[in-house]
Design an enzyme around this catalytic site. Sequence first.
Site, PDB file in Angstrom:
ATOM      1  N   ASP A   1       0.785  -1.170  -0.006  1.00 11.11           N
ATOM      2  CA  ASP A   1       0.101  -0.025   0.046  1.00 11.11           C
ATOM      3  C   ASP A   1       0.995   1.212   0.032  1.00 11.11           C
ATOM      4  O   ASP A   1       1.709   1.425   0.610  1.00 11.11           O
ATOM      5  CB  ASP A   1      -0.843   0.009   1.331  1.00 11.11           C
ATOM      6  CG  ASP A   1      -2.413   0.448   1.092  1.00 11.11           C
ATOM      7  OD1 ASP A   1      -2.536   1.530   0.541  1.00 11.11           O
ATOM      8  OD2 ASP A   1      -3.091  -0.251   1.550  1.00 11.11           O
ATOM      9  N   HIS A   7     -11.247  -3.189   3.218  1.00  5.99           N
ATOM     10  CA  HIS A   7     -11.060  -3.139   4.808  1.00  5.99           C
ATOM     11  C   HIS A   7     -11.738  -1.629   5.416  1.00  5.99           C
ATOM     12  O   HIS A   7     -11.462  -1.499   6.309  1.00  5.99           O
ATOM     13  CB  HIS A   7      -9.876  -2.896   5.043  1.00  5.99           C
ATOM     14  CG  HIS A   7      -8.702  -1.724   4.311  1.00  5.99           C
ATOM     15  ND1 HIS A   7      -8.734  -1.533   2.930  1.00  5.99           N
ATOM     16  CD2 HIS A   7      -8.473  -0.618   4.808  1.00  5.99           C
ATOM     17  CE1 HIS A   7      -8.047  -0.457   2.736  1.00  5.99           C
ATOM     18  NE2 HIS A   7      -8.128   0.242   3.750  1.00  5.99           N
ATOM     19  N   ASP A   8     -12.301  -0.872   4.063  1.00  2.36           N
ATOM     20  CA  ASP A   8     -13.051   0.496   4.557  1.00  2.36           C
ATOM     21  C   ASP A   8     -14.529   0.288   4.510  1.00  2.36           C
ATOM     22  O   ASP A   8     -15.154   1.238   4.737  1.00  2.36           O
ATOM     23  CB  ASP A   8     -12.580   1.466   3.877  1.00  2.36           C
ATOM     24  CG  ASP A   8     -11.039   1.922   3.911  1.00  2.36           C
ATOM     25  OD1 ASP A   8     -10.475   1.798   5.076  1.00  2.36           O
ATOM     26  OD2 ASP A   8     -10.484   2.362   2.859  1.00  2.36           O
ATOM     27  N   GLU A  54      -6.890   4.506  -5.398  1.00  2.32           N
ATOM     28  CA  GLU A  54      -7.836   4.771  -4.848  1.00  2.32           C
ATOM     29  C   GLU A  54      -8.546   6.019  -5.239  1.00  2.32           C
ATOM     30  O   GLU A  54      -8.319   7.115  -4.602  1.00  2.32           O
ATOM     31  CB  GLU A  54      -8.001   4.810  -3.157  1.00  2.32           C
ATOM     32  CG  GLU A  54      -9.212   4.637  -2.575  1.00  2.32           C
ATOM     33  CD  GLU A  54      -8.966   4.945  -0.904  1.00  2.32           C
ATOM     34  OE1 GLU A  54      -9.986   4.803  -0.226  1.00  2.32           O
ATOM     35  OE2 GLU A  54      -7.874   5.701  -0.627  1.00  2.32           O
TER      36      GLU A  54
HETATM   37  C1  GLC Z   1      -7.935   5.337   2.786  1.00  2.61           C
HETATM   38  C2  GLC Z   1      -7.559   3.880   3.265  1.00  2.61           C
HETATM   39  C3  GLC Z   1      -8.324   3.822   4.534  1.00  2.61           C
HETATM   40  C4  GLC Z   1      -7.464   4.995   5.493  1.00  2.61           C
HETATM   41  C5  GLC Z   1      -7.370   6.355   4.692  1.00  2.61           C
HETATM   42  C6  GLC Z   1      -6.296   7.151   5.215  1.00  2.61           C
HETATM   43  O1  GLC Z   1      -9.200   5.367   2.017  1.00  2.61           O
HETATM   44  O2  GLC Z   1      -8.060   2.750   2.794  1.00  2.61           O
HETATM   45  O3  GLC Z   1      -8.204   2.698   5.482  1.00  2.61           O
HETATM   46  O4  GLC Z   1      -8.037   5.202   6.782  1.00  2.61           O
HETATM   47  O5  GLC Z   1      -7.032   6.297   3.381  1.00  2.61           O
HETATM   48  O6  GLC Z   1      -5.036   6.618   4.881  1.00  2.61           O
END
Ligand code: GLC
Length: 554
Positions: free
Chosen positions: A98, A328-329, A256
């Site tokens: 990541d 995971h979100d 993302e």
């Molecule tokens: C992304 C991740 C999430 C995190 C956020 C801040 O959305 O997937 O889990 O809290 O970024 O890094």
Amino acid sequence: MVKKWWHDKVAYQIYPKSFYDSNGDGIGDIPGIISKLDYLRELGVDIIWLSPCYQSPLADQGYDISDYYSIDPRFGTMEDMERLLVEAQKRNMYILMDLVVNHCSDEHEWFRKACEDPEGKYGNFFYLRDKKDGELPTNWRSYFGGPVWEDLPGTNKQYLHVFHKKQPDLNWENPELREEVYKNINWWLDKGLSGFRIDAIINIKKALPLHSYAPDREDGLCSIHAMLQEARGIGEFLGEMRDRTFRKYDAFSVGEVFNEKPEEIPDFIGDNGYFSSMFDFNETIFGGSAKGWYDAKPITPDDYKRCCFESQAKVGDIGFLSNIIENHDEPRGVSRYIPEGDCFTESKKMLAALNFMLRGLPFIYQGQELGMENNHFSSIDEIDDISTHDEYRVALDAGLSPAEALEAVSKYSRDNARTPMQWSDEANAGFTTGTPWLNVNPNYTKINAASQINDTDSVWHFYKKLIALRKNPAYKQTIVYGSLEPAWEDRHNLMAYYRKGDKTLLVVGNYQREKQEITLPFSYSKVLLNNYKEVTEENGAIRLYGYQVLILEM
Ligand code: GLC
Ligand code: CA
């Protein structure tokens, strides 16, 4: 379209903290992942995305990195990571990490140096503003609640954090910062990493000069989206990053990205795009409310279908979306996209097939292949996730009772997906011999990997068949590169589409408990996949059972 090594692959997301604990401390770790590689290979997975396991205070579960070049001891050592890369390669598997570079941790050395000398080199790695009494530099609300500005310790300045206050935003306008990011990416790619999932990347470009927007809640603050909508020029950063890093390695990158405009899709994921792919979040965004989770509206089967087809039409054959049911979100997809009371083996398989056969790259989130479901939280104290705690407060402030607020946030809590992976019906679902950092979902005695591997009718075996079908040389061209055409698009509670390449396939799911009939415009030659034992036909019509899904070769 230029063919790429990753087009025909199947990806799997691991949330390391909850995957498998090898040493009994209750926290999943890299040796644990290594010991489960054969499990993933058996399922058919090629690409593994690891949520962050870098050194971190874990304020946001590792999405707050204090050293990009080391592994957090709770997850293992750099030697473990190197061993994982070798072991994956032996099995023809690819590892992604990541990339979290919109922000770092406030415990990162850069931030400490910025506190010591805000006017010096590292002050310019962050967004710092002079502190004024009773007035914030802007009125933006952080994603996790409250204003985005916090006092910079030991100084008369404030720093910007669009996420948690332990996640200070990095200043991408500064070329020195960008160099550090590229150096880090290349360092990992040199180590043998195959690419990255790129976190929260739309936030790296701020609308300058920073200023306030109309408040959208009683707190006088506004959503970050007001600013993001106005920001221009992110492409310069992303193009530079691609050229300086990923491109040289033919690395895979998946962004993302939430807010791309239709005309920007070729820039993002076209042949020469900033990223190899980006996630389709259309279904997860559906029903969201500016007021908060408590006000979100549930998604129906017809909405789900519309969201999927909208994204498919928008992207067409420009590039490859990465399709997800959950991550995971998000809450568990089977609990979210299957109407309440109908979440059982057949409906889970239907959802799997409808999502998996879309054009794009399928991503499976750990436990999805078992049909893992949302947890039942009986108190807010059982929830760890910072964002759920914020939404709980928002719901209380809006006048909901504690019980109502808990019910509302439980539906969307990120901890639904973060409960430990359910390996077996042994204590703690076989995840740890110690005390798990987050309670296991009590349904592990029924839903677990060991029992599903032994049952050829399980959700797990259905996923295995879906993956095998995608890789079958006879259908691969069609499933990977073929076009997607919706069928019976207006039919209530029916989701169906053709995939057309050198073959024509029909994917059809009866998205309800009641039976439903369809009349095929032309006949099929083969049933490639069915979540029931038979196909019932009468006078040229197919009668689909509740939640029956079929993949037919026409
Ligand atoms: C992304 C991740 C999430 C995190 C956020 C801040 O959305 O997937 O889990 O809290 O970024 O890094
Ligand atoms: Ca451990």
